[in-house]
Design a protein around this motif. Structure first.
Motif, short mmCIF file in Angstrom:
data_model
loop_
_atom_site.label_atom_id
_atom_site.label_comp_id
_atom_site.label_asym_id
_atom_site.label_seq_id
_atom_site.Cartn_x
_atom_site.Cartn_y
_atom_site.Cartn_z
N LEU A 256 60.81 -14.02 17.99
CA LEU A 256 59.40 -14.30 17.70
C LEU A 256 58.51 -13.13 18.10
O LEU A 256 57.58 -12.76 17.39
N ALA A 257 58.79 -12.56 19.29
CA ALA A 257 57.97 -11.43 19.76
C ALA A 257 58.09 -10.24 18.81
O ALA A 257 57.08 -9.61 18.48
N LEU A 258 59.29 -9.96 18.36
CA LEU A 258 59.49 -8.80 17.48
C LEU A 258 58.88 -9.04 16.10
O LEU A 258 58.24 -8.16 15.52
N MET A 259 59.08 -10.26 15.58
CA MET A 259 58.59 -10.56 14.22
C MET A 259 57.07 -10.66 14.18
O MET A 259 56.41 -9.99 13.39
N LEU A 260 56.52 -11.49 15.05
CA LEU A 260 55.09 -11.78 14.97
C LEU A 260 54.27 -10.77 15.76
O LEU A 260 53.09 -10.59 15.49
N GLY A 261 54.91 -10.11 16.73
CA GLY A 261 54.20 -9.06 17.44
C GLY A 261 53.84 -7.91 16.51
O GLY A 261 52.80 -7.28 16.65
N THR A 262 54.71 -7.66 15.55
CA THR A 262 54.42 -6.60 14.57
C THR A 262 53.09 -6.86 13.87
O THR A 262 52.32 -5.94 13.61
#
Length: 524
Positions: A256-262
């Motif tokens: 989630l951090a990698l996907m939505l942090g982008t």
């Protein structure tokens, strides 16, 4: 992401890593000379705020796609993911996929509204139908926290990396990176930063492609043969999930951090203002997604090639995190000259990413805080530009100081924290402001504050700091990345506060916002 471990490097006698490489040094000076010339050229074209922040909105969709890819493909991605695959096997793919799959989300949900509603920062979108001052202050906190943690990780990693690659002392390396990137942004603004990103993207993609071709040549140009060799040498488990991340909730939270942090990174979002319209914004995401997907496929092949050709013991003998796997593979397949080229590309990558971060931080200070908070929205372009350039210098000095202060510290968690804050503080407020009619000013402020605070507190209480850095046997919070909890908390807080305290004026403006979002009516 794992660059901090580079600080622990001890070059082995079999490798030339850690010694001055003439090819690296020549490539380094060539890159700096070319990019400083571009900065000189760009400086003559940078007179207005629109040119400084958004390159006059004259960047084409394809050019912006390449620049987006350049902004996103950091040295941490190149070296860190290749190293993770080389030492942990299949689980390195989680990082590759996590970084990649956020891009379709940006294309379908964020790119068009951002371009049509905003001007220079993502706070323009969040504040479009809400009260300006509270939103600008809260958004600036979210942006600057993300940028600060990202900058620390990049500068500390850069110092260690350049010391290893060029034999340059850590302190000199940090100062050189800080000065050169400040010159890019200060004199050339977004125009220079964009072209530095494009050059860096072309160099990185070309270098990684050649590295993969040289490696696959050892296996008859067959990826299947490569994977079979890995399986034979290290066992089938290297090609199966579970070698690195064993807790499924940890995998979900990291994903989630990698996907939505982008979709919440300020320096990425800012790039959508450099194109002339929403169509070009969508095209730029499409182009960027293609290049980034290709890049992460290359890092996956580089990682397994390093595992098979260089060997895990040799890689971990230099750096237990595996960050030098790609460079060792370059030296083994292409010799010292090719190693020098790849090392120079890694250096260019660091400079470009740090420049993008600094420009987005300066924009947040000058556009959000100076104009909309201190000047109550009354824009004085000369004054705003002056503040933006002073903020650039201040951020340049700050980044150097942070790099020096954090020397020798394990700061790998800061990139994860930056993505977590971006996913928790920035993304929920940005998304709800675009799609939810009943979203309110108080809901946005509470959402941003909750996401930022939970990210900070939970990362301190996580195994990443309590176990890995402080040496405790167990951590209070069980997950290594807090995004699963902090982002959920930010969404819930934004929804609950908005429902409890409605804002009729914000709801009334939603229909006009939709017109501008989808048709671009009134967009700059």
């Amino acid at each position: 992401m794992l660059l901090s471990n580079i600080l622990l490097l001890v070059a082995p006698s079999a490798s030339t890593l850690g010694t001055a490489n003439p090819v690296s040094i020549a490539m380094f000076f060539l890159f700096v000379a070319v990019t400083l010339y571009i900065t000189y050229w760009a400086a003559k074209k940078t007179k207005t705020g629109s040119e400084f922040y958004a390159a006059g909105r004259n960047i084409s969709g394809f050019q912006n796609g390449l620049a987006l890819a350049g902004d996103y493909m950091s040295a941490a991605s190149f070296l860190g993911i290749a190293g993770m695959v080389a030492t942990k096997g299949y689980d390195g793919l989680i990082y590759s996929i996590g970084f990649l799959v956020g891009w379709p989300l940006i294309m379908f949900l964020i790119a068009e509204p951002l371009r049509n509603l905003g001007k220079y920062t993502f706070a323009d979108v969040v504040a479009y139908r809400l009260r300006q001052r509270p939103i600008r202050i809260a958004s600036s906190v979210g942006s600057l926290l993300t940028i600060a943690f990202y900058l620390i990780a990049q500068m500390v990693g850069a110092g260690g990396l350049i010391k290893t690659l060029f034999g340059l002392e850590y302190e000199y390396a940090v100062v050189v990176v800080g000065i050169v990137m400040t010159m890019y942004v200060l004199f050339g603004g977004m125009i220079a930063t964009t072209w530095v990103q494009i050059i860096k993207a072309v160099l990185l993609l070309s270098g990684a492609t050649v590295l993969v071709l040289l490696s696959l040549a050892k296996f008859g140009f067959s990826p299947a043969n490569l994977l079979q060799t890995v399986s034979t040498q290290y066992g089938q488990e290297m090609l199966s999930p579970g070698g690195y991340i064993t807790n499924p909730f940890d995998a979900l939270s990291l994903g989630l951090a990698l996907m939505l942090g982008t979709a919440g990174l300020p320096h990425i979002l800012m790039r959508f203002y450099t194109v002339p319209n929403a169509k070009a914004a969508r095209k730029s995401v499409f182009v960027a997604t293609g290049f980034i997907g290709y890049f992460y496929l290359l890092t996956f092949l580089i990682g397994f090639s390093a595992m098979a050709l260089v060997g895990k013991p040799a890689i971990e003998g230099i750096d237990k995190g595996g960050n030098m796997a790609a460079l060792l593979l370059a030296e083994q397949t292409g010799g010292t000259a090719f190693l020098g080229f790849i090392a120079a590309v890694a250096f260019a990558t660091i400079l470009a990413v740090v420049a993008g971060l600094t420009l987005s931080g300066a924009s947040s200070i000058s556009h959000d805080l100076y104009v909309h908070v201190f000047k109550h929205g009354v824009s004085d372009e000369k004054g705003e530009m002056k503040v933006a350039k002073r903020a650039t210098v201040a951020l340049g000095i700050l980044s150097i100081l942070l790099g020096l202060v954090f020397k020798g510290q394990n700061v790998a968690f800061m990139v994860g924290l930056a993505f977590s804050i971006a996913a928790s503080a920035n993304f929920p407020a940005l998304l709800m402001s675009i799609i939810w009619k009943r979203f309110t000013t108080k809901g946005a402020v509470w959402s941003i504050a909750t996401g930022a605070l939970l990210s900070l507190v939970l990362i301190v209480l996580s195994p990443t700091i309590m176990v890995d850095i402080m040496g405790y046997e167990e951590a209070i919070f069980p997950l290594k990345n807090p995004a699963l909890v902090s982002m959920t908390g930010a969404f819930l807080m934004g929804i609950v506060v908005s429902l409890l305290q409605p804002e009729p004026t914000a709801a009334a403006k939603f229909e006009s916002e939709k017109l501008r979002t989808y048709l671009g009516v009134g967009a700059e």
